[in-house]
Design a protein around this motif. Sequence first.
Motif, mmCIF file in Angstrom:
data_model
loop_
_atom_site.group_PDB
_atom_site.id
_atom_site.type_symbol
_atom_site.label_atom_id
_atom_site.label_comp_id
_atom_site.label_asym_id
_atom_site.label_seq_id
_atom_site.Cartn_x
_atom_site.Cartn_y
_atom_site.Cartn_z
ATOM 1 N N PRO A 23 13.138 -46.000 -76.102
ATOM 2 C CA PRO A 23 13.132 -47.027 -77.164
ATOM 3 C C PRO A 23 12.366 -46.607 -78.413
ATOM 4 N N ILE A 24 11.280 -45.844 -78.237
ATOM 5 C CA ILE A 24 10.497 -45.397 -79.399
ATOM 6 C C ILE A 24 11.324 -44.461 -80.276
ATOM 7 N N VAL A 25 11.945 -43.467 -79.644
ATOM 8 C CA VAL A 25 12.769 -42.511 -80.385
ATOM 9 C C VAL A 25 13.973 -43.219 -81.006
ATOM 10 N N ALA A 26 14.575 -44.127 -80.239
ATOM 11 C CA ALA A 26 15.751 -44.858 -80.742
ATOM 12 C C ALA A 26 15.402 -45.664 -81.986
ATOM 13 N N THR A 27 14.238 -46.306 -81.990
ATOM 14 C CA THR A 27 13.825 -47.112 -83.141
ATOM 15 C C THR A 27 13.574 -46.240 -84.365
ATOM 16 N N ILE A 28 12.967 -45.074 -84.153
ATOM 17 C CA ILE A 28 12.717 -44.152 -85.270
ATOM 18 C C ILE A 28 14.034 -43.689 -85.887
ATOM 19 N N LEU A 29 14.976 -43.268 -85.035
ATOM 20 C CA LEU A 29 16.278 -42.810 -85.521
ATOM 21 C C LEU A 29 17.032 -43.945 -86.204
ATOM 22 N N ALA A 30 16.967 -45.139 -85.614
ATOM 23 C CA ALA A 30 17.667 -46.289 -86.191
ATOM 24 C C ALA A 30 17.100 -46.659 -87.555
ATOM 25 N N THR A 31 15.794 -46.512 -87.721
ATOM 26 C CA THR A 31 15.168 -46.823 -89.012
ATOM 27 C C THR A 31 15.646 -45.868 -90.100
ATOM 28 N N VAL A 49 25.928 -39.708 -91.767
ATOM 29 C CA VAL A 49 24.632 -39.968 -91.132
ATOM 30 C C VAL A 49 24.832 -40.718 -89.818
ATOM 31 N N PHE A 50 25.800 -41.652 -89.797
ATOM 32 C CA PHE A 50 26.092 -42.332 -88.532
ATOM 33 C C PHE A 50 26.554 -41.324 -87.479
ATOM 34 N N GLY A 51 27.399 -40.373 -87.892
ATOM 35 C CA GLY A 51 27.847 -39.345 -86.962
ATOM 36 C C GLY A 51 26.674 -38.566 -86.388
ATOM 37 N N PHE A 52 25.707 -38.269 -87.246
ATOM 38 C CA PHE A 52 24.496 -37.585 -86.788
ATOM 39 C C PHE A 52 23.729 -38.463 -85.797
ATOM 40 N N TYR A 53 23.630 -39.759 -86.122
ATOM 41 C CA TYR A 53 22.926 -40.709 -85.250
ATOM 42 C C TYR A 53 23.635 -40.814 -83.901
ATOM 43 N N ALA A 54 24.965 -40.952 -83.930
ATOM 44 C CA ALA A 54 25.746 -41.091 -82.701
ATOM 45 C C ALA A 54 25.695 -39.828 -81.852
ATOM 46 N N MET A 55 25.455 -38.686 -82.477
ATOM 47 C CA MET A 55 25.353 -37.423 -81.732
ATOM 48 C C MET A 55 23.931 -37.195 -81.227
ATOM 49 N N PHE A 56 22.949 -37.554 -82.049
ATOM 50 C CA PHE A 56 21.561 -37.268 -81.708
ATOM 51 C C PHE A 56 21.052 -38.170 -80.585
ATOM 52 N N VAL A 57 21.505 -39.419 -80.557
ATOM 53 C CA VAL A 57 21.091 -40.340 -79.490
ATOM 54 C C VAL A 57 21.466 -39.791 -78.108
ATOM 55 N N PRO A 58 22.724 -39.354 -77.883
ATOM 56 C CA PRO A 58 23.051 -38.764 -76.579
ATOM 57 C C PRO A 58 22.227 -37.514 -76.260
ATOM 58 N N LEU A 59 21.941 -36.703 -77.271
ATOM 59 C CA LEU A 59 21.138 -35.508 -77.034
ATOM 60 C C LEU A 59 19.725 -35.879 -76.588
ATOM 61 N N ILE A 60 19.170 -36.928 -77.193
ATOM 62 C CA ILE A 60 17.845 -37.388 -76.793
ATOM 63 C C ILE A 60 17.873 -37.883 -75.347
ATOM 64 N N MET A 61 18.899 -38.669 -75.002
ATOM 65 C CA MET A 61 19.016 -39.162 -73.629
ATOM 66 C C MET A 61 19.153 -38.015 -72.636
ATOM 67 N N THR A 62 19.955 -37.021 -73.008
ATOM 68 C CA THR A 62 20.132 -35.855 -72.149
ATOM 69 C C THR A 62 18.813 -35.127 -71.946
ATOM 70 N N PHE A 63 18.053 -34.965 -73.028
ATOM 71 C CA PHE A 63 16.744 -34.313 -72.929
ATOM 72 C C PHE A 63 15.818 -35.100 -72.007
ATOM 73 N N ILE A 64 15.820 -36.426 -72.128
ATOM 74 C CA ILE A 64 14.943 -37.257 -71.299
ATOM 75 C C ILE A 64 15.324 -37.132 -69.824
ATOM 76 N N ILE A 65 16.629 -37.147 -69.538
ATOM 77 C CA ILE A 65 17.092 -37.006 -68.150
ATOM 78 C C ILE A 65 16.646 -35.668 -67.573
ATOM 79 N N ARG A 66 16.771 -34.625 -68.373
ATOM 80 C CA ARG A 66 16.369 -33.302 -67.907
ATOM 81 C C ARG A 66 14.845 -33.203 -67.786
ATOM 82 N N PHE A 67 14.126 -33.728 -68.785
ATOM 83 C CA PHE A 67 12.665 -33.640 -68.799
ATOM 84 C C PHE A 67 12.041 -34.393 -67.624
ATOM 85 N N THR A 68 12.616 -35.541 -67.279
ATOM 86 C CA THR A 68 12.081 -36.344 -66.179
ATOM 87 C C THR A 68 12.592 -35.882 -64.817
ATOM 88 N N LYS A 69 13.452 -34.846 -64.829
ATOM 89 C CA LYS A 69 13.965 -34.231 -63.594
ATOM 90 C C LYS A 69 14.758 -35.215 -62.742
#
Length: 300
Positions: A23-31, A49-69
Amino acid sequence: MNQEYKLSGNSGNLFIIGLLIGPIVATILATIYAYVSVYNSIVLLTYFVFGFYAMFVPLIMTFIIRFTKCRNDKISFIFIIIIGIFCIYASWCTFLYVLSESGNNNLLFSRNNIETELLDWFLNPKLVIETMNIISTEGYHISYRSSEIFGININGILLWFLWIIEAGLILLGSWFFATLELRKNIFCENCKKWIKEYMNDHNHKISMKDQNLVKNAIENNITELSNLEIAKEGESQYFKINLHHCQECHNLSTIHVEMVKIKRNDKGKKEINQESYSPVFILNKQEFSHFDNLISNHFV
């Protein structure tokens, strides 16, 4: 008989860390997205910019899934839905907040007695939906989100339809990237870490002439791949053997096959398309050593 590799199903720290960071990262990107939406006068740039947002959000989620194992596809799917919906909601809350603070739409917010603090938007989803409805009704005089697209005025039901597509792209993109992340990566339960592809610069390439034999090896005995014809240099289609091996405990080794197609586009640039052709199979130490030597000797 081939033994297929399966993720353990452990969720790791996904809900502990993921629901804090997401949620923290999502709020920063959304702002950032909101400020561009409100203050940028070039509509195409806003959609970029929306395309960047729509692409970056999944990348962040993917990173979190990988980081949290996280090694559980169902848990990761639930996480994606939760954070994905929050990202969509956050993008509207921040957008409406920035819009109200811009000073260009005071009439809209004052006559409807709408609060302008960011937290008020987040805590009042009913207000967010009602304001969205006002924007869709009153048209492009209020914001870019009902602007002209290629000279066509967009508002009402069609505008809501575009907003739904926008939300769907974020959710589908997040699901796709996160699912791909779990499917293509291997986790060593002994060492509690993701393991990298082994010798990815030197893959064993099998000729497409042996397609039926490759299918038979996948269905029955994957080690038979080592006996098949090697693809010649310059072939535009071939099978590629990929190995994963934990180089710390040496107790986990896997193999899977990809189909590779190479072609050139209209500009003559080479395009490489790789598709998964088999499940991921576990190799014992002897089998891994055999493929390791095979690939090392060919360097194809």
